[in-house]
Design a protein around this motif. Structure first.
Motif, PDB file in Angstrom:
ATOM      1  N   LYS A  47      53.395  26.642  -6.895  1.00  0.00           N
ATOM      2  CA  LYS A  47      53.477  26.967  -8.323  1.00  0.00           C
ATOM      3  C   LYS A  47      52.282  26.320  -9.012  1.00  0.00           C
ATOM      4  CE  LYS A  47      57.498  29.117  -8.329  1.00  0.00           C
ATOM      5  NZ  LYS A  47      58.638  28.732  -9.127  1.00  0.00           N
ATOM      6  N   ARG A  94      57.367  35.427  -4.015  1.00  0.00           N
ATOM      7  CA  ARG A  94      57.272  34.627  -2.807  1.00  0.00           C
ATOM      8  C   ARG A  94      57.537  35.395  -1.507  1.00  0.00           C
ATOM      9  NH1 ARG A  94      60.398  29.584  -5.632  1.00  0.00           N
ATOM     10  NH2 ARG A  94      61.796  31.322  -6.072  1.00  0.00           N
ATOM     11  N   TYR A 110      61.172  26.306  -3.565  1.00  0.00           N
ATOM     12  CA  TYR A 110      61.685  27.548  -2.981  1.00  0.00           C
ATOM     13  C   TYR A 110      63.025  27.253  -2.279  1.00  0.00           C
ATOM     14  CZ  TYR A 110      60.675  32.116  -0.710  1.00  0.00           C
ATOM     15  OH  TYR A 110      60.668  33.424  -0.299  1.00  0.00           O
ATOM     16  N   GLY A 157      63.621  36.523 -10.256  1.00  0.00           N
ATOM     17  CA  GLY A 157      63.503  36.230  -8.825  1.00  0.00           C
ATOM     18  C   GLY A 157      63.916  34.819  -8.449  1.00  0.00           C
ATOM     19  N   THR A 159      66.832  31.642  -8.087  1.00  0.00           N
ATOM     20  CA  THR A 159      68.268  31.445  -7.901  1.00  0.00           C
ATOM     21  C   THR A 159      68.892  31.064  -9.243  1.00  0.00           C
ATOM     22  OG1 THR A 159      67.833  29.153  -7.288  1.00  0.00           O
ATOM     23  CG2 THR A 159      68.127  30.712  -5.480  1.00  0.00           C
ATOM     24  N   SER A 160      68.111  30.395 -10.098  1.00  0.00           N
ATOM     25  CA  SER A 160      68.624  29.957 -11.402  1.00  0.00           C
ATOM     26  C   SER A 160      69.140  31.144 -12.218  1.00  0.00           C
ATOM     27  CB  SER A 160      67.525  29.248 -12.192  1.00  0.00           C
ATOM     28  OG  SER A 160      66.727  28.455 -11.374  1.00  0.00           O
ATOM     29  N   TYR A 180      58.403  29.459 -15.750  1.00  0.00           N
ATOM     30  CA  TYR A 180      59.199  28.549 -16.580  1.00  0.00           C
ATOM     31  C   TYR A 180      58.407  28.062 -17.793  1.00  0.00           C
ATOM     32  CZ  TYR A 180      62.383  28.794 -12.691  1.00  0.00           C
ATOM     33  OH  TYR A 180      63.222  29.270 -11.724  1.00  0.00           O
ATOM     34  N   THR A 197      67.006  25.888 -14.936  1.00  0.00           N
ATOM     35  CA  THR A 197      66.493  25.925 -13.568  1.00  0.00           C
ATOM     36  C   THR A 197      66.793  24.564 -12.942  1.00  0.00           C
ATOM     37  OG1 THR A 197      64.674  26.459 -12.094  1.00  0.00           O
ATOM     38  CG2 THR A 197      64.069  25.267 -14.109  1.00  0.00           C
ATOM     39  N   ILE A 201      62.473  20.371 -11.894  1.00  0.00           N
ATOM     40  CA  ILE A 201      61.465  21.093 -12.688  1.00  0.00           C
ATOM     41  C   ILE A 201      61.621  20.735 -14.168  1.00  0.00           C
ATOM     42  CG2 ILE A 201      60.639  23.383 -13.390  1.00  0.00           C
ATOM     43  CD1 ILE A 201      61.769  24.479 -10.712  1.00  0.00           C
TER      44      ILE A 201
HETATM   45  N1  GLU Z   1      64.695  26.620  -6.687  1.00  0.00           N
HETATM   46  C1  GLU Z   1      65.010  27.810  -7.395  1.00  0.00           C
HETATM   47  C2  GLU Z   1      64.534  29.057  -6.684  1.00  0.00           C
HETATM   48  O1  GLU Z   1      64.014  28.994  -5.635  1.00  0.00           O
HETATM   49  C3  GLU Z   1      64.490  27.805  -8.820  1.00  0.00           C
HETATM   50  C4  GLU Z   1      63.058  27.376  -8.960  1.00  0.00           C
HETATM   51  C5  GLU Z   1      62.064  28.487  -8.768  1.00  0.00           C
HETATM   52  O2  GLU Z   1      62.238  29.584  -9.353  1.00  0.00           O
HETATM   53  O3  GLU Z   1      61.103  28.273  -8.065  1.00  0.00           O
HETATM   54  O4  GLU Z   1      64.687  30.138  -7.146  1.00  0.00           O
END
Ligand code: GLU
Length: 281
Positions: A47, A94, A110, A157, A159-160, A180, A197, A201
Motif C-alpha cells: 500500500k 491484489r 492483506y 475489495g 474484508t472491512s 482509506y 477497517t 491501519i
Molecule cells: N485487512 C483487510 C483486507 O485485507 C482490510 C485492509 C485492506 O483493505 O487492505 O481487506
C-alpha cells in the motif's frame, strides 16, 4: 524456410532454458515477478497511503511494517533493498496483480480468507489485527449498532467492507472508495460519520500530525484479520521460502523490532507474532 525459422527459435529457447537452469544457485533472480525479462529486480506489492504499514513518503522512499517485512523477505530470497521495485496494490487490485504476474508477492495488510484462497496462495500469517471504527473525537458512535443509518466509509475489495454488509452493520449507509486515505478525507470533512477497517491501519492515521486530537478509535475487535503474504496461486516454491523467511524474522527478533518501530509512534498495541499456518478465526 518457415520450418527453419521455427527450428531456430526453438533452439534459441532451448539455449535460454539451459542457461536459466545452469544458473541454478541464482534461481531466485530469474525473470519471474519482473514481467519484463530484465531479471535483476523483484516487484513487490504494497500500500502507498497507510502510515505505519505501507507509505510512500514525500521524498519517494517507503516506510511501514509491511515494507520492513517485505524488505526482510526479499533479502532472504536474494534481493538487496535497492533491487526491490515497489508497486502499489490497492485492496481491490491484489488478486489480479498476483494472477497477472505484475508482482512476485504482496505485503499489503492483506487478510487471509477462504474466498481469496480460491485465487491466490498466502504465506504467513505475520500479523493479527482486528477490524475497528474511527470516528471524530466528539462522535457518539461507540458500538457497531450505533452505525445503523449512519454514513460509514470503507474500501472496495476489503474484508472491512464485506464484514459491514454481511455481519455487524447491514443497515449502515456504506460508502466504498478505492483507498482509506479517501475515507479519512471524508471523515474530516464530515461527509461520512465513521471509517472502518483494521485497527492497525486506523491507529496509523489517527497518529498523523494533521489528524492528532481529531479522531478516536472505538476500540472494538469486530473481526480477526490474519495478515498473509500473497503469492500467485501454485507458486509453492516462493511460498515456502517466504514462510522460512518469516520464521527467521521472528526468531532473530527483527519482527519485534519492526512492530515497535512502526506501531510504537501510533501507540498501537499489536498482538504477539503469529505461528506460520495458525489462522485465528
Ligand atoms: N485487512 C483487510 C483486507 O485485507 C482490510 C485492509 C485492506 O483493505 O487492505 O481487506
Amino acid at each position: 524456410m518457415k520450418l527453419r525459422k521455427v527450428t531456430a527459435a526453438a533452439a534459441a529457447a532451448l539455449v535460454l532454458s539451459i542457461t536459466a537452469t545452469a544458473c541454478g544457485g541464482d534461481g531466485d533472480k530469474d525473470n519471474e515477478g519482473t514481467g519484463s525479462g530484465g531479471g535483476d529486480k523483484i516487484k513487490i506489492g504494497i500500500k502507498y497511503d497507510q502510515p505505519g504499514l505501507g507509505l510512500k513518503e514525500p521524498d519517494g522512499s517507503f516506510s511501514g511494517f509491511d515494507v520492513d517485512v517485505a524488505t526482510y523477505v526479499a533479502k532472504e530470497l536474494g534481493y538487496e533493498p535497492n533491487e526491490i521495485e515497489w508497486v502499489e496494490t490497492k485492496s481491490a487490485d491484489r488478486e489480479n496483480a498476483l494472477s497477472r504476474g505484475d508482482v512476485k508477492f504482496i505485503v499489503a495488510t492483506y487478510s487471509i480468507t477462504d474466498e481469496r484462497k480460491q485465487k491466490v496462495d498466502f504465506a504467513g500469517p505475520y500479523l493479527l489485527a482486528h477490524q475497528d471504527l474511527l470516528v471524530k473525537k466528539d462522535s457518539d458512535i461507540t458500538e457497531a449498532t450505533d452505525l445503523n443509518g449512519k454514513k460509514l466509509c470503507s474500501v472496495t475489495g476489503s474484508t472491512s467492507a464485506q464484514n459491514v454488509k454481511n455481519d455487524f452493520a447491514p443497515k449502515a449507509q456504506l460508502r466504498t472508495y478505492s483507498t482509506y486515505s479517501e475515507c479519512i478525507a471524508g471523515l474530516q470533512s464530515g461527509s461520512v460519520d465513521a471509517l472502518t477497517t483494521d485497527d492497525s491501519i486506523l491507529a496509523g492515521y489517527a497518529a498523523q500530525d494533521e489528524y492528532k486530537g481529531k479522531f478516536k478509535l472505538a476500540g472494538l475487535k469486530l473481526s480477526n484479520e490474519n495478515y498473509g503474504i500473497g503469492v500467485k496461486k501454485g507458486d509453492t516454491e516462493t511460498l515456502n521460502k517466504i514462510n522460512d523467511a518469516l520464521e527467521k524474522m521472528v526468531a532473530d527478533k527483527s519482527w519485534e523490532k519492526a512492530v515497535n518501530e512502526n506501531f510504537g509512534p501510533a501507540g498501537y498495541k499489536h498482538e504477539p507474532a503469529p505461528k506460520i499456518g495458525n489462522i485465528v478465526k
